[in-house]
Design an enzyme around this catalytic site. Structure first.
Site, PDB file in Angstrom:
ATOM      1  N   HIS A 251       0.833  -1.208   0.000  1.00  0.00           N
ATOM      2  CA  HIS A 251       0.000   0.000   0.000  1.00  0.00           C
ATOM      3  C   HIS A 251       0.862   1.250   0.000  1.00  0.00           C
ATOM      4  CE1 HIS A 251       0.788  -1.297   4.139  1.00  0.00           C
ATOM      5  NE2 HIS A 251       0.704  -0.029   4.513  1.00  0.00           N
TER       6      HIS A 251
ATOM      7  N   HIS B 155       1.342   5.078   1.306  1.00  0.00           N
ATOM      8  CA  HIS B 155       0.964   6.098   2.281  1.00  0.00           C
ATOM      9  C   HIS B 155       1.068   7.471   1.633  1.00  0.00           C
ATOM     10  CE1 HIS B 155       1.336   3.539   5.970  1.00  0.00           C
ATOM     11  NE2 HIS B 155       2.205   2.889   5.237  1.00  0.00           N
TER      12      HIS B 155
END
Lengths: 149, 149
Positions: free
Chosen positions: A105, A107
């Site tokens: 993922h 950020h």
């Protein structure tokens, strides 16, 4: 198994399947962005590909491209909504790099002058032929010699 | 001007135009990757779109997508060449976020257990309706109301 469509034990897969609620701000067929509930700064967003892949090394190139195509507008929106002076976009890959959830993922972290974040960058150097040797090793990984192994 | 094809004062534009040498490991029509000569750890690579854009908020979506499509194989190569335990992919946007060269770029930083890098992540929280309010503000930036301003 580092790469599969869905991992029933993964918290991000549960968010993507709406088994856990999230403060979603953007969703496409292949990715979702939602607020990190333990933000480095308020407005900290996680941008997550929907298929379960452990990290960037496992991500199919078209999926990496799709996720990143969302970054410009998402970063503009986070900056405008928070009034941030800047922002970091960070993908941590592996425990040694600070990855906690094993579903790769991005950020997006709004940053402010004089905020409480302190991320000093140590700067090493290359001595002698170390730079050339490192270049050679990475190039060889990118372009492995045919017929040799 | 934050966005133009080439900035004659930009060190990355000079590297891209081969006016300054670099240890390049990968090049496409629209991006180049070379070793950072002041690495956080050895093998630290910079992945740079060729057109000059100040940061991610200015990057055309197809260019962001192209650059990121290179990440999986480049990260695999850096990890294999360095024997890293993990790696961070970081884009710093704006001085407040640590950006030094105003030509947006991706850092690929090999990480090792017990290396000298120390990047603690402070964790704030949302109180009361702060989470919902933040979600609303980011969503409104992504989907501005028509006919209102």
């Amino acid at each position: 198994m580092s790469s599969q469509a869905h991992d029933p034990n993964c918290v991000f897969c549960k968010i993507i399947r709406r088994e856990i609620p999230s403060a979603t701000v953007l969703e496409t067929d292949a990715a979702v962005a939602f607020l990190d509930i333990r933000p480095v700064n308020h407005g900290h967003v996680l941008l997550v590909p929907k298929p379960h892949h452990a990290n960037l090394t496992d991500l199919p190139e078209p999926l990496a491209a799709h996720v990143a195509s969302l970054l410009p507008k998402l970063c503009r929106a986070v900056r405008a909504a928070t009034g941030a002076d800047g922002f970091n976009v960070i993908v941590n890959n592996g425990r040694a790099a600070g990855q906690i959830i094993n579903h790769g993922h991005w950020h997006i972290i709004p940053r402010f002058y004089n905020d409480s974040v302190n991320w000093p960058w140590p700067h090493g150097e290359y001595v002698g032929d170390e730079l050339g040797q490192m270049r050679f090793r990475i190039e060889r990984e990118l372009n492995p010699p045919r017929g040799e192994d």
